[in-house]
Write a protein that holds these residues in place. Structure first.
Motif, PDB file in Angstrom:
ATOM      1  N   ASP A 115      32.767  10.821  29.933  1.00  0.00           N
ATOM      2  CA  ASP A 115      33.560   9.602  30.078  1.00  0.00           C
ATOM      3  C   ASP A 115      32.844   8.427  29.455  1.00  0.00           C
ATOM      4  OD1 ASP A 115      35.561  10.853  31.257  1.00  0.00           O
ATOM      5  OD2 ASP A 115      35.205  10.137  33.293  1.00  0.00           O
ATOM      6  N   ALA A 146      34.114   6.230  26.635  1.00  0.00           N
ATOM      7  CA  ALA A 146      34.279   4.796  26.850  1.00  0.00           C
ATOM      8  C   ALA A 146      33.618   4.022  25.719  1.00  0.00           C
ATOM      9  CB  ALA A 146      33.676   4.392  28.186  1.00  0.00           C
ATOM     10  N   HIS A 147      32.410   4.468  25.376  1.00  0.00           N
ATOM     11  CA  HIS A 147      31.709   3.794  24.283  1.00  0.00           C
ATOM     12  C   HIS A 147      32.481   3.910  22.983  1.00  0.00           C
ATOM     13  CE1 HIS A 147      27.808   3.724  26.642  1.00  0.00           C
ATOM     14  NE2 HIS A 147      28.173   2.500  26.387  1.00  0.00           N
ATOM     15  N   ALA A 175      26.263   8.082  43.601  1.00  0.00           N
ATOM     16  CA  ALA A 175      27.328   8.910  43.025  1.00  0.00           C
ATOM     17  C   ALA A 175      27.403   8.756  41.508  1.00  0.00           C
ATOM     18  CB  ALA A 175      28.678   8.545  43.652  1.00  0.00           C
ATOM     19  N   ALA A 176      26.684   7.792  40.982  1.00  0.00           N
ATOM     20  CA  ALA A 176      26.812   7.544  39.544  1.00  0.00           C
ATOM     21  C   ALA A 176      26.304   8.674  38.674  1.00  0.00           C
ATOM     22  CB  ALA A 176      26.110   6.247  39.193  1.00  0.00           C
ATOM     23  N   PRO A 177      24.984   8.927  38.645  1.00  0.00           N
ATOM     24  CA  PRO A 177      24.536   9.914  37.677  1.00  0.00           C
ATOM     25  C   PRO A 177      24.479  11.319  38.254  1.00  0.00           C
ATOM     26  CG  PRO A 177      22.765   8.428  38.382  1.00  0.00           C
ATOM     27  CD  PRO A 177      23.864   8.327  39.352  1.00  0.00           C
ATOM     28  N   ARG A 195      35.634   4.367  22.637  1.00  0.00           N
ATOM     29  CA  ARG A 195      36.827   3.534  22.691  1.00  0.00           C
ATOM     30  C   ARG A 195      36.476   2.079  22.489  1.00  0.00           C
ATOM     31  NH1 ARG A 195      39.126   5.944  27.780  1.00  0.00           N
ATOM     32  NH2 ARG A 195      39.386   8.020  26.973  1.00  0.00           N
ATOM     33  N   GLN A 238      29.378  14.616  41.600  1.00  0.00           N
ATOM     34  CA  GLN A 238      30.292  15.707  41.225  1.00  0.00           C
ATOM     35  C   GLN A 238      30.297  16.073  39.750  1.00  0.00           C
ATOM     36  OE1 GLN A 238      31.126  12.657  42.022  1.00  0.00           O
ATOM     37  NE2 GLN A 238      33.271  12.187  41.695  1.00  0.00           N
ATOM     38  N   VAL A 281      27.445   5.628  47.396  1.00  0.00           N
ATOM     39  CA  VAL A 281      28.225   5.165  46.245  1.00  0.00           C
ATOM     40  C   VAL A 281      27.330   4.969  45.025  1.00  0.00           C
ATOM     41  CG1 VAL A 281      29.460   3.175  45.340  1.00  0.00           C
ATOM     42  CG2 VAL A 281      30.100   4.123  47.552  1.00  0.00           C
ATOM     43  N   VAL A 282      26.216   4.271  45.246  1.00  0.00           N
ATOM     44  CA  VAL A 282      25.323   4.016  44.104  1.00  0.00           C
ATOM     45  C   VAL A 282      24.753   5.337  43.591  1.00  0.00           C
ATOM     46  CG1 VAL A 282      23.176   2.896  43.409  1.00  0.00           C
ATOM     47  CG2 VAL A 282      24.798   1.674  44.847  1.00  0.00           C
TER      48      VAL A 282
END
Lengths: 305, 199
Positions: free
Chosen positions: A77, A81-82, A64-66, A84, A69, A61-62
């Motif tokens: 994103d 996000a920034h 999977a961040a950078p 937004r 996929q 999981v950790v």
């Protein structure tokens, strides 16, 4: 929420799976809202045989961040996000932004397409005629053409021929008369001020004032909409717009004495000048509005042509 | 691993950091919630491989949707994601099973609430110990109980429950109805007072 927290033996029995359903359910509900107890249970679970599985998944999981996929998508994103976040702090909320964009998009195929340049062309053309070519009949000409402009805008606003998304639009609950009126309002909001201002800027040699075309313009627009209920909008606008042009321009363009501008002034005065003419246009507008209200449901059906 | 954050940092703050791509925040969030989510999933799905997959899916989804968290309870929010993932996994499993032309009954037993269920004595003891509702719940059949759990406790819709349990939606509805009636009857037996029914 409450002061109750899961006792240690409850946590232990939940962790080893021996807690009966009813108690497990209430503990699970509690864990949803109590991070403290949730952390205690999670720590207890990590100490059991399940800990190895948890550690494996944690790594995945950790990680999977950078890496995984969608590196690019994630970065995008993040940027979004920034953006937004930034806009929600400094500007209007982004929701409002997109809603306005959608309203503008829905409001006017005419405003998006060729009609807007046409309006500008009429205004600028009249100016050029008056000041560039020193044509005295510029204002009467503008007054003669101006009522047709919103009618043309209406023709380009609604119907299968004007809107590539017409079938989709027609299937939405807000389609029908309401949408037609919205788009007409947009067309009027654009053309009325532009053409009236252009008329005011033109030199006057007698004849009706620059705003004299507003009531006829409105009446012709409403007449097109009302007729559109029977003929379809395109045919209706052709009838009203063409009829107006024939009535006003045709006699003026072939005057017996060759003075085109004087003939134009005379024609527009006859149709637009004075209280009786304006009153008649106002009455016509009211009648057409009433007809439109009576015939409004025609716009709920899909146009077949 | 950099997972040691201040204890008092709230879940909402962690989720904001996760939305910005902070791995340490994700690790902290995971350490807080992965354990109980794992137990809860295990109680609902007998296959440890599926549980593991669903748990991983859940937190990978958190990477993407942390931004959409609107300050509700993080635990409940996480469970909502996990429950939906579990339904999805169930559906995928069923599809695979259908491809292998396994009889439907067999895929149904893939979901075994009994695996994590306590023995009969334990149930009776717990019922005595923990009071009426527990006893009443234990008196209704496992089929009705799993419907109750999916709809009431786990907050799934009728359709999701149907997918999870591998039964038609109509059956979910009728079982939920029967579960209520039976619960009421069981509670009425336990508490002689006419007003002592279910809330």
């Amino acid at each position: 929420m409450t002061d109750w927290h899961a006792p240690d033996d409850l946590v232990a029995r939940y962790t080893d799976g021996s807690l009966p359903d009813s108690d497990a359910w209430s503990l699970e509900k509690h864990l949803e809202s109590c991070t403290g107890c949730a952390t205690r249970v999670s720590r207890a679970v990590a100490a059991t045989a399940t800990g190895a599985v948890l550690a494996d998944v944690r790594q995945a999981v950790v990680g999977a961040a950078p890496t995984e996929q969608a590196h690019t998508a994630a970065a995008g994103d993040g940027l979004l996000a920034h953006a937004r976040l930034w806009s929600s702090r400094h500007l209007v909320p982004p929701v409002a932004d997109s809603r306005w964009a959608r309203v503008l998009w829905a409001a006017g195929p005419a405003v998006r397409g060729a009609w807007l340049p046409a309006v500008l062309l009429v205004g600028i053309g009249a100016m050029a005629l008056a000041y560039g070519a020193d044509f005295a009949g510029a204002r009467p000409l503008l007054l003669a053409l101006a009522p047709v402009v919103p009618v043309a805008g209406v023709a380009l606003s609604f119907g299968a021929h004007a809107d590539p998304l017409h079938e989709l639009t027609a299937s939405t609950p807000s389609a029908g008369l309401r949408l037609v009126l919205t788009r007409t309002a947009v067309v009027l909001a654009v053309s009325l001020p532009l053409l009236t201002l252009a008329g005011l800027a033109l030199p006057s040699y007698g004849g009706p004032g620059a705003a004299a075309w507003l009531l006829p313009g409105l009446a012709l627009t409403l007449a097109s909409l009302a007729l559109g209920g029977w003929l379809g909008l395109r045919a209706a606008t052709a009838v009203t717009g063409g009829g107006w042009l024939c009535a006003v321009l045709a006699p003026a363009l072939s005057p017996p004495d060759g003075a085109v501008s004087a003939a134009l002034t005379h024609q527009t005065s006859a149709y637009l000048g004075g209280a009786p003419a304006q009153g008649a246009w106002a009455a016509a507008a009211v009648v057409c509005a009433a007809l439109l209200a009576a015939r409004g449901t025609a716009y709920d059906r899909l146009e077949r042509r | 691993m950099g997972g040691h954050r201040e204890k008092d940092e709230s879940d909402a703050a962690l989720l904001r950091a996760v939305a910005a791509g902070d791995s340490a925040a994700m690790a902290a969030l995971y350490d807080r919630h992965a354990g109980w989510l794992h137990v809860r999933l295990t109680r609902r799905c007998a296959d440890p491989e599926v549980v593991r997959e669903v748990l991983q899916d859940t937190f990978v989804t958190v990477w993407r949707s942390a931004e959409a968290h609107r300050g509700e309870e993080a635990g409940g929010w996480l469970w909502t994601i996990a429950a939906r993932r579990m339904v999805d996994a169930r559906r995928a499993q069923e599809r695979a099973a259908r491809l292998e032309t396994t009889p439907i009954d067999e895929t149904r037993t893939g979901y075994e609430p009994a695996a994590a269920m306590p023995s009969a004595e334990e149930r009776v003891l717990a019922g005595l110990e923990y009071g009426d509702v527990g006893t009443a719940l234990d008196r209704i059949s496992p089929e009705l109980r799993e419907v109750l759990r999916a709809t009431v406790v786990d907050g799934l819709t009728t359709r999701e429950t149907a997918r999870l349990l591998g039964i038609p939606e109509g059956t979910v509805k009728s079982r939920a109805m029967r579960a209520r009636t039976e619960l009421r009857a069981a509670l009425a037996q336990l508490t002689p007072s006419p007003l002592g029914g279910p809330a």
